[in-house]
Design an enzyme around this catalytic site. Structure first.
Site, PDB file in Angstrom:
ATOM      1  N   ASP A  43      48.830  47.709  32.841  1.00  0.00           N
ATOM      2  CA  ASP A  43      48.194  46.335  32.682  1.00  0.00           C
ATOM      3  C   ASP A  43      48.314  45.685  31.619  1.00  0.00           C
ATOM      4  OD1 ASP A  43      46.495  43.915  33.261  1.00  0.00           O
ATOM      5  OD2 ASP A  43      44.487  45.030  33.400  1.00  0.00           O
ATOM      6  N   CYS A  83      47.294  38.900  36.264  1.00  0.00           N
ATOM      7  CA  CYS A  83      46.787  40.120  37.200  1.00  0.00           C
ATOM      8  C   CYS A  83      46.686  39.669  38.580  1.00  0.00           C
ATOM      9  CB  CYS A  83      45.551  40.742  36.498  1.00  0.00           C
ATOM     10  SG  CYS A  83      45.746  41.065  34.739  1.00  0.00           S
ATOM     11  N   HIS A 144      40.872  44.500  41.159  1.00  0.00           N
ATOM     12  CA  HIS A 144      40.974  43.072  40.631  1.00  0.00           C
ATOM     13  C   HIS A 144      41.387  42.214  41.842  1.00  0.00           C
ATOM     14  CE1 HIS A 144      41.755  40.419  36.867  1.00  0.00           C
ATOM     15  NE2 HIS A 144      40.728  40.244  37.582  1.00  0.00           N
TER      16      HIS A 144
END
Length: 624
Positions: A43, A83, A144
């Site tokens: 990430d 993301c 997410h």
């Protein structure tokens, strides 16, 4: 009648044998077993953060080993520089606007677990495809992509609804606000996103109240009440979320249950790596797809004592080196189980490093994008060009380098084809099979054009024709302060609005082959093909837009805002009813996944010196 000669008889016999063998060939050997898949995603990791991409000061021995033993891609591209949309594209093989996972507003990611948006259940993920082929599937780490739609436990967007048999991880993301002492992202967010509307509403309320008090105008009470309610709607949920953000949003889930609230960062990387190794052990006799999605290296940074303070790059470097250790731990499990040869390992980052991340004293807290401009949140190369390593000893020659344009979306069709799964025929799949490039059977990428989205807005187009790679920008972010390499005033670059972007007509054109750092935009005087290239790119962009079907905006403000009735408390899975099922209707919630396999000791290895040799106690799932 003369007798046939022996030589003639031999020739006739051989010919007859050839005919028989050709008509009825010998049975082939057994088809090779479909590969296992270990897909690892970091990430916010920059392409300049790894030793195998030229970093000389961060220690990443396990990822460097992957590069030596596999194929390194040097022009691998995220489908979005944020993301949520990038991960949606990765799992579905489709550009984010096709699934509604691209925002038309300013905020392009989910901040709250109690938001109603998410990856639509109608989308087909690689996990769902492979589950249909008998694969065991698991997601460990960061999701997410949403949680629930209408009730706190309907779990319509949960990983178990998208083809994963197993989930241990965080439903949203890792934020500064999740770790005491790490700072906050909500101060800047409130200033950027809510200050303007709140100021306008406040001024209106004050003006109406003053006019009514002075008798200058007849202002009905409902107008005052409505304006006050609007102020509460804009600022109230955000303020309430700031005050209680950590317990409400920073928790670890074990399938459908809340296993730990708030998230304990101590031993977290070990816990995720151990869970990954346990999944491999339990499924070593059947094909598997494991998506290991690290929380590293997004802020808040964390590392166990064996890594904290060891790197030359502060807390960020500590996080990178601990993540590399976690990768090594899972690779070691493959080796111990004899699965390395039959397992395709893929490593990447969801997008480029976050260059605007600064510490309380102004120290840099984000990573390195190498020679590339920009970073997370924009489509300069630093925002979308990511590391990519692929190892499959059975099929891929070690040490190869592929410099062709490729995409995170390519993993979807690659995995599907290798597993023998049929791609869905009712939708556009934008990814392309990577195997011809990885094997060396093809020298050119199947992507002639790639489209770079900033939220729902087409920011740039890449054209690979012949030996050149052209990139045209329709708009670029306004870096602030002037001359900086990021948008430090807003913490991340925004995608729309005259204060935040500059439109270009004609588009800004670069030749990435000669100028990979995007420092020298081409002009008609300097590039004779300037108009020809832009015309071809414009035609491709028009054709691409024509194939985009409108999809409900899953990142619209109504889907992003915190909704108290969606807030998940307690165990989460108790009484879940229909919600407590995966996408095939199988019930979850017996807690059986929450226990270590007692039949297998977990070898610690030399790397455990970083942890002082102590085993990590795994928190049991809350009873459901």
């Amino acid at each position: 009648m003369p007798r046939p000669r022996p030589l003639l008889l031999a020739v006739m016999a051989a010919t007859l044998a050839d005919i028989i063998l050709a008509a009825d060939p010998a049975p082939a050997g057994p088809a090779p077993r479909p590969p296992n898949f270990l897909l690892i995603m970091a990430d916010d990791l920059g392409i300049g953060d790894l030793g195998c991409y030229g970093n000389k000061t961060l220690r990443t021995p396990h990822l460097d080993r992957l590069a030596r033993e596999g194929v390194k891609l040097t022009q691998h591209l995220a489908a979005a520089p944020l993301c949520t949309p990038s991960r949606a594209a990765f799992l579905t093989g489709r550009y984010p606007p096709r699934s509604g996972m691209a925002a038309h507003g300013r905020v392009g990611v989910y901040l709250f677990t109690a938001s109603s948006g998410g990856l639509p259940p109608s989308e087909v993920t690689m996990a769902r495809l492979l589950k249909g082929r008998g694969y065991a599937t698991a997601l460990i780490g960061k999701w997410h992509l949403g949680l629930s739609c209408r009730g706190a436990t309907d779990f319509c967007h949960h990983p178990l609804r998208h083809g994963f048999d197993r989930f241990l991880g965080v439903p949203t993301t890792n934020l500064r606000d999740c770790r005491p002492g790490a700072g906050t992202v909500f101060g800047p967010a409130l200033r950027v996103f809510a200050a303007g509307p709140l100021a306008a509403l406040g001024a209106s309320l004050a003006a109406m109240a003053a006019a009514r008090w002075a008798g200058l105008a007849r202002v009905p009470g409902w107008a005052l009440a409505g304006t006050a309610a609007a102020m509460l709607a804009v600022g109230g949920p955000r303020s309430a979320s700031c005050l209680g953000f950590r317990p409400a949003n920073c928790f670890l889930m074990d399938d459908l249950a809340v296993a730990q609230r708030p998230t304990d960062y101590g031993g977290l990387t070990r816990r995720l790596a151990d869970e990954a190794a346990l999944f491999l052990r339990r499924n070593r006799a059947r094909p598997f797809l494991l998506f290991l999605s690290f929380l590293h290296v997004h802020t808040a940074h964390f590392a166990d004592p064996g890594f904290a303070g060891r790197s030359l790059h502060g807390a960020y470097g500590d996080s990178v080196e601990e993540m590399d250790w976690g990768v090594g731990r899972v690779l070691a499990a493959l080796d111990e189980l004899g699965l390395a040869r039959e397992t395709l390992v893929y490593f990447t980052s969801d997008h480029g490093a976050h260059v605007e991340e600064l510490g309380p004293r102004g120290e840099r807290m984000g990573g390195s994008n190498g020679v590339f401009r920009g970073g997370k949140g924009n489509n300069w190369e630093g925002g979308v060009r990511v590391p990519c390593l692929v190892r499959w000893p059975r099929e891929l020659s070690p040490g190869r380098v592929v410099a062709e344009p490729t995409s995170l979306m390519d993993v979807f069709p690659t995995v599907a084809r290798l597993a023998g799964a049929e791609l869905p025929g009712d939708r556009v799949i934008d990814g392309r099979d990577l195997m011809p490039l990885l094997r060396g059977d093809a020298q050119r990428s199947e992507h002639e054009f790639l489209f770079h989205y900033c939220n729902a807005y087409l920011q740039a187009v890449r054209w690979h024709n012949g030996s050149a790679v052209w990139k045209a920008f329709y708009f670029t972010p306004n870096f602030a302060p002037a001359g900086a390499n990021g948008c430090f005033s807003t913490h991340v670059c925004l995608c729309a609005g005259p204060a935040h972007v500059t439109a270009h007509d004609p588009p800004l054109l670069f030749d990435l082959t000669r100028d990979p750092g995007e420092r020298r935009p081409l002009t008609p005087e300097a590039e004779p093909r300037h108009r020809e290239v832009l015309d071809a790119i414009d035609a491709a962009a028009r054709a691409h837009r024509a194939r985009l079907r409108p999809a409900p905006d899953q990142l619209a403000p109504r889907h992003l805002m915190w909704k108290p009735w969606l807030q998940l408390w307690g165990g989460g899975g108790a009484g879940g009813g229909a919600g407590a099922q995966d996408d095939s209707g199988h019930a979850h919630g017996d807690g059986s996944h929450a226990h270590d396999d007692p039949g297998h000791a977990q070898d610690r290895g030399d790397d455990d010196a970083h942890y002082g040799g102590h085993a990590t106690t795994r928190t049991q799932a809350t009873p459901r």
